[in-house]
Design a protein around this motif. Structure first.
Motif, PDB file in Angstrom:
ATOM      1  N   ARG A 151      13.972  -0.227   0.799  1.00 47.38           N
ATOM      2  CA  ARG A 151      15.313  -0.167   0.734  1.00 47.38           C
ATOM      3  C   ARG A 151      16.000   1.294   1.295  1.00 47.38           C
ATOM      4  O   ARG A 151      17.237   1.090   1.776  1.00 47.38           O
ATOM      5  CB  ARG A 151      15.707  -0.062  -0.827  1.00 47.38           C
ATOM      6  CG  ARG A 151      15.251  -1.658  -1.545  1.00 47.38           C
ATOM      7  CD  ARG A 151      15.839  -1.486  -2.785  1.00 47.38           C
ATOM      8  NE  ARG A 151      15.354  -0.078  -3.791  1.00 47.38           N
ATOM      9  CZ  ARG A 151      14.123   0.070  -4.508  1.00 47.38           C
ATOM     10  NH1 ARG A 151      13.169  -1.117  -4.220  1.00 47.38           N
ATOM     11  NH2 ARG A 151      13.724   1.084  -5.156  1.00 47.38           N
ATOM     12  N   ASN A 152      15.217   2.172   1.731  1.00 47.00           N
ATOM     13  CA  ASN A 152      15.646   3.098   2.104  1.00 47.00           C
ATOM     14  C   ASN A 152      14.835   3.552   3.428  1.00 47.00           C
ATOM     15  O   ASN A 152      13.719   4.373   2.968  1.00 47.00           O
ATOM     16  CB  ASN A 152      15.625   4.507   0.981  1.00 47.00           C
ATOM     17  CG  ASN A 152      16.522   5.764   1.292  1.00 47.00           C
ATOM     18  OD1 ASN A 152      16.400   6.281   2.446  1.00 47.00           O
ATOM     19  ND2 ASN A 152      17.264   6.166   0.628  1.00 47.00           N
ATOM     20  N   ARG A 153      15.303   3.739   4.459  1.00 48.57           N
ATOM     21  CA  ARG A 153      14.395   4.194   5.598  1.00 48.57           C
ATOM     22  C   ARG A 153      14.002   5.516   5.553  1.00 48.57           C
ATOM     23  O   ARG A 153      13.009   6.059   6.065  1.00 48.57           O
ATOM     24  CB  ARG A 153      15.239   4.067   6.976  1.00 48.57           C
ATOM     25  CG  ARG A 153      14.423   4.026   8.274  1.00 48.57           C
ATOM     26  CD  ARG A 153      13.438   2.728   8.373  1.00 48.57           C
ATOM     27  NE  ARG A 153      12.479   2.992   9.742  1.00 48.57           N
ATOM     28  CZ  ARG A 153      11.391   3.715   9.574  1.00 48.57           C
ATOM     29  NH1 ARG A 153      11.025   4.727   8.711  1.00 48.57           N
ATOM     30  NH2 ARG A 153      10.783   4.026  10.791  1.00 48.57           N
ATOM     31  N   ALA A 154      15.043   6.359   5.293  1.00 43.84           N
ATOM     32  CA  ALA A 154      14.789   8.031   5.073  1.00 43.84           C
ATOM     33  C   ALA A 154      13.685   8.245   4.040  1.00 43.84           C
ATOM     34  O   ALA A 154      12.834   9.129   4.493  1.00 43.84           O
ATOM     35  CB  ALA A 154      16.146   8.704   4.857  1.00 43.84           C
ATOM     36  N   ALA A 155      13.504   7.409   3.048  1.00 39.70           N
ATOM     37  CA  ALA A 155      12.527   7.647   1.916  1.00 39.70           C
ATOM     38  C   ALA A 155      11.432   7.360   2.617  1.00 39.70           C
ATOM     39  O   ALA A 155      10.440   8.089   2.271  1.00 39.70           O
ATOM     40  CB  ALA A 155      12.986   7.100   0.714  1.00 39.70           C
ATOM     41  N   GLY A 156      11.196   6.445   3.523  1.00 38.74           N
ATOM     42  CA  GLY A 156       9.949   5.794   3.994  1.00 38.74           C
ATOM     43  C   GLY A 156       9.453   6.691   5.129  1.00 38.74           C
ATOM     44  O   GLY A 156       8.417   7.107   5.098  1.00 38.74           O
ATOM     45  N   ALA A 157      10.379   7.492   5.779  1.00 41.23           N
ATOM     46  CA  ALA A 157       9.814   8.525   6.718  1.00 41.23           C
ATOM     47  C   ALA A 157       9.521   9.546   6.047  1.00 41.23           C
ATOM     48  O   ALA A 157       8.541  10.282   6.447  1.00 41.23           O
ATOM     49  CB  ALA A 157      10.946   8.659   7.572  1.00 41.23           C
ATOM     50  N   ALA A 158      10.060  10.058   4.849  1.00 43.39           N
ATOM     51  CA  ALA A 158       9.778  11.169   4.043  1.00 43.39           C
ATOM     52  C   ALA A 158       8.346  10.846   3.773  1.00 43.39           C
ATOM     53  O   ALA A 158       7.435  11.868   3.448  1.00 43.39           O
ATOM     54  CB  ALA A 158      10.659  11.434   3.027  1.00 43.39           C
ATOM     55  N   ALA A 159       8.143   9.750   3.125  1.00 41.61           N
ATOM     56  CA  ALA A 159       6.754   9.444   2.669  1.00 41.61           C
ATOM     57  C   ALA A 159       5.802   9.385   3.563  1.00 41.61           C
ATOM     58  O   ALA A 159       4.580  10.027   3.313  1.00 41.61           O
ATOM     59  CB  ALA A 159       6.881   7.974   2.126  1.00 41.61           C
ATOM     60  N   GLY A 160       6.003   9.007   4.801  1.00 42.43           N
ATOM     61  CA  GLY A 160       5.003   9.061   6.098  1.00 42.43           C
ATOM     62  C   GLY A 160       4.568  10.554   6.292  1.00 42.43           C
ATOM     63  O   GLY A 160       3.395  11.031   6.451  1.00 42.43           O
ATOM     64  N   VAL A 161       5.753  11.465   6.257  1.00 40.42           N
ATOM     65  CA  VAL A 161       5.214  12.811   6.437  1.00 40.42           C
ATOM     66  C   VAL A 161       4.453  13.289   5.346  1.00 40.42           C
ATOM     67  O   VAL A 161       3.724  14.298   5.788  1.00 40.42           O
ATOM     68  CB  VAL A 161       6.964  13.512   6.728  1.00 40.42           C
ATOM     69  CG1 VAL A 161       6.622  15.128   6.798  1.00 40.42           C
ATOM     70  CG2 VAL A 161       7.695  13.019   7.894  1.00 40.42           C
ATOM     71  N   ALA A 162       4.729  13.030   4.072  1.00 35.40           N
ATOM     72  CA  ALA A 162       4.121  13.559   3.033  1.00 35.40           C
ATOM     73  C   ALA A 162       2.692  13.402   2.999  1.00 35.40           C
ATOM     74  O   ALA A 162       1.975  13.969   2.915  1.00 35.40           O
ATOM     75  CB  ALA A 162       4.844  13.181   1.671  1.00 35.40           C
ATOM     76  N   TYR A 163       2.605  11.950   3.233  1.00 37.43           N
ATOM     77  CA  TYR A 163       0.795  11.285   3.515  1.00 37.43           C
ATOM     78  C   TYR A 163       0.209  12.245   4.515  1.00 37.43           C
ATOM     79  O   TYR A 163      -0.719  12.654   4.330  1.00 37.43           O
ATOM     80  CB  TYR A 163       1.176  10.035   3.813  1.00 37.43           C
ATOM     81  CG  TYR A 163       1.335   8.915   2.369  1.00 37.43           C
ATOM     82  CD1 TYR A 163       0.726   9.475   1.415  1.00 37.43           C
ATOM     83  CD2 TYR A 163       1.985   7.688   2.641  1.00 37.43           C
ATOM     84  CE1 TYR A 163       0.845   8.643   0.133  1.00 37.43           C
ATOM     85  CE2 TYR A 163       2.141   6.775   1.651  1.00 37.43           C
ATOM     86  CZ  TYR A 163       1.304   7.411   0.283  1.00 37.43           C
ATOM     87  OH  TYR A 163       1.691   6.460  -0.658  1.00 37.43           O
ATOM     88  N   LEU A 164       1.045  12.389   5.636  1.00 42.90           N
ATOM     89  CA  LEU A 164       0.286  12.798   6.946  1.00 42.90           C
ATOM     90  C   LEU A 164       0.033  14.393   6.577  1.00 42.90           C
ATOM     91  O   LEU A 164      -1.168  14.936   6.853  1.00 42.90           O
ATOM     92  CB  LEU A 164       1.068  12.764   8.164  1.00 42.90           C
ATOM     93  CG  LEU A 164       1.175  11.359   8.606  1.00 42.90           C
ATOM     94  CD1 LEU A 164       2.260  11.316   9.789  1.00 42.90           C
ATOM     95  CD2 LEU A 164      -0.106  10.970   9.246  1.00 42.90           C
ATOM     96  N   ALA A 165       0.973  15.121   6.105  1.00 46.02           N
ATOM     97  CA  ALA A 165       0.792  16.502   5.545  1.00 46.02           C
ATOM     98  C   ALA A 165      -0.328  16.716   4.481  1.00 46.02           C
ATOM     99  O   ALA A 165      -1.152  17.479   4.694  1.00 46.02           O
ATOM    100  CB  ALA A 165       2.194  17.002   5.229  1.00 46.02           C
ATOM    101  N   ALA A 166      -0.517  15.648   3.811  1.00 46.32           N
ATOM    102  CA  ALA A 166      -1.564  15.708   2.560  1.00 46.32           C
ATOM    103  C   ALA A 166      -2.813  15.678   3.232  1.00 46.32           C
ATOM    104  O   ALA A 166      -3.696  16.344   2.857  1.00 46.32           O
ATOM    105  CB  ALA A 166      -1.137  14.708   1.638  1.00 46.32           C
ATOM    106  N   GLY A 167      -2.937  14.603   4.157  1.00 43.93           N
ATOM    107  CA  GLY A 167      -4.148  14.590   5.025  1.00 43.93           C
ATOM    108  C   GLY A 167      -4.666  15.678   5.518  1.00 43.93           C
ATOM    109  O   GLY A 167      -6.070  16.148   5.510  1.00 43.93           O
ATOM    110  N   LEU A 168      -3.752  16.454   6.322  1.00 37.80           N
ATOM    111  CA  LEU A 168      -4.107  17.759   6.983  1.00 37.80           C
ATOM    112  C   LEU A 168      -4.697  18.932   5.791  1.00 37.80           C
ATOM    113  O   LEU A 168      -5.648  19.353   5.951  1.00 37.80           O
ATOM    114  CB  LEU A 168      -2.999  18.279   7.549  1.00 37.80           C
ATOM    115  CG  LEU A 168      -2.638  17.925   9.013  1.00 37.80           C
ATOM    116  CD1 LEU A 168      -1.231  18.336   9.419  1.00 37.80           C
ATOM    117  CD2 LEU A 168      -3.944  18.065   9.885  1.00 37.80           C
ATOM    118  N   CYS A 169      -3.832  18.852   4.496  1.00 35.28           N
ATOM    119  CA  CYS A 169      -4.235  19.893   3.667  1.00 35.28           C
ATOM    120  C   CYS A 169      -5.535  19.560   3.163  1.00 35.28           C
ATOM    121  O   CYS A 169      -6.448  20.335   2.835  1.00 35.28           O
ATOM    122  CB  CYS A 169      -3.129  19.899   2.550  1.00 35.28           C
ATOM    123  SG  CYS A 169      -1.707  20.502   3.042  1.00 35.28           S
ATOM    124  N   THR A 170      -5.856  18.053   2.943  1.00 32.44           N
ATOM    125  CA  THR A 170      -7.319  17.768   2.463  1.00 32.44           C
ATOM    126  C   THR A 170      -8.206  18.092   3.010  1.00 32.44           C
ATOM    127  O   THR A 170      -9.336  18.708   2.782  1.00 32.44           O
ATOM    128  CB  THR A 170      -7.276  16.284   2.149  1.00 32.44           C
ATOM    129  OG1 THR A 170      -6.138  15.701   1.277  1.00 32.44           O
ATOM    130  CG2 THR A 170      -8.708  15.715   1.591  1.00 32.44           C
TER     131      THR A 170
END
Length: 295
Positions: A248-267
């Motif tokens: 429903r919200n493209r900006a929220a999807g993009a933010a989720a993508g950034v969070a997931y990728l940043a989490a992978g790096l931190c892991t």
């Protein structure tokens, strides 16, 4: 009262050598390879289910991630010829040898699929190469975990049953994150579900690494590694929550993508830092050995 024991090695030298791999080369290699493997599998499934934009994005991410992963590995090795020498033989008992033979064909197949996608040349061969890369995707996501846990580094070795699940879940969220950034929301429904599954696996495995390995869990929750893995948990949870409204919200999807990728790096950086710390302190070698002897 007896003073707490101090665990020292002869002449003040560590019992184990620290991992000789370079930073940030090897943590990036771990992250990029996992994201590429998950993206290739997502692309193969998207191609079968008629989601062309998702398939296109997955193929491009798989190709770019695998090539960058090879570049990071070669930079760590110092010379390109050293990587080629790793391919002279296939040794099934060596995770490094098997991993090299997973990475090399995967990178080639992903590159062929991406080149066909961009140029439109030989689309049938491109789809076939993409499907083959998708089949190798799960191995790309997890072989690096086996590679780490097969060493003598205490916090990696003791987590031999946990790291593959942690890396698989993290790779799945990273692949989902890339798709959420690049693909129109109309095709991201399966990606959202995949990200939630990956997030659940990653959070559960990270919890076990931090609490279920005895003394070897301590480096995962203290120091630099503890901070990175804590950030990874928060980012994974944030990505999962934001992905629920991505349709429903493209900006929220993009933010989720950034969070997931940043989490992978931190892991990946957190797991690597935990292993280095456990090799530095003799107690992570001595105490578990004494406990095994008592048992």
């Amino acid at each position: 009262m007896v003073e707490p024991a101090e665990f020292r090695s002869y002449y003040g030298r560590p019992i184990l050598k620290e991992p000789a791999w370079k930073q940030p080369d090897v943590p990036l290699y771990l992250f990029l390879g996992g994201a590429a493997g998950a993206s290739a599998s997502i692309a193969a499934l998207a191609d079968v289910t008629g989601r062309p934009e998702l398939a296109r994005a997955g193929r491009l991410v798989a190709s770019g991630g695998s090539i960058a992963s090879v570049a990071a590995l070669i930079h760590d090795l110092g010379k390109p010829t050293r990587f080629l020498h790793m391919l002279r033989v296939l040794k099934p008992t060596s995770p490094l040898s098997v991993g090299s033979w997973i990475l090399s064909p995967f990178s080639g197949l992903a590159a062929v699929a991406a080149a066909s996608e961009l140029s439109g040349i030989l689309p049938g061969a491109g789809r076939l190469a993409g499907a083959a890369a998708g089949l190798l995707g799960p191995a790309m996501c997890t072989y690096t975990a086996v590679l780490l846990s097969d060493t003598a580094t205490p916090s990696w070795h003791e987590a031999y049953g946990t790291l593959p699940i942690l890396f698989a879940g993290s790779a799945l969220t990273s692949g989902a994150g890339a798709a959420l950034l690049l693909v129109p929301s109309v095709e991201t429904g399966p990606v959202v579900r995949a990200g939630l599954i990956g997030a659940a696996a990653e959070l559960a495995a990270a919890r076990h690494a931090e609490t279920g390995l005895g003394l070897a869990s301590e480096p995962y929750r203290t120091g630099r590694a503890g901070k990175l893995l804590k950030a990874a948990r928060a980012l994974t949870a944030a990505g999962a929550g934001l992905s629920l409204v991505a349709r429903r919200n493209r900006a929220a999807g993009a933010a989720a993508g950034v969070a997931y990728l940043a989490a992978g790096l931190c892991t990946r950086f957190g797991v690597y830092a935990a292993g280095v710390e456990s090799a530095r302190d003799p107690k992570y070698v001595v105490v578990p050995q004494r406990e095994r002897l008592r048992r």
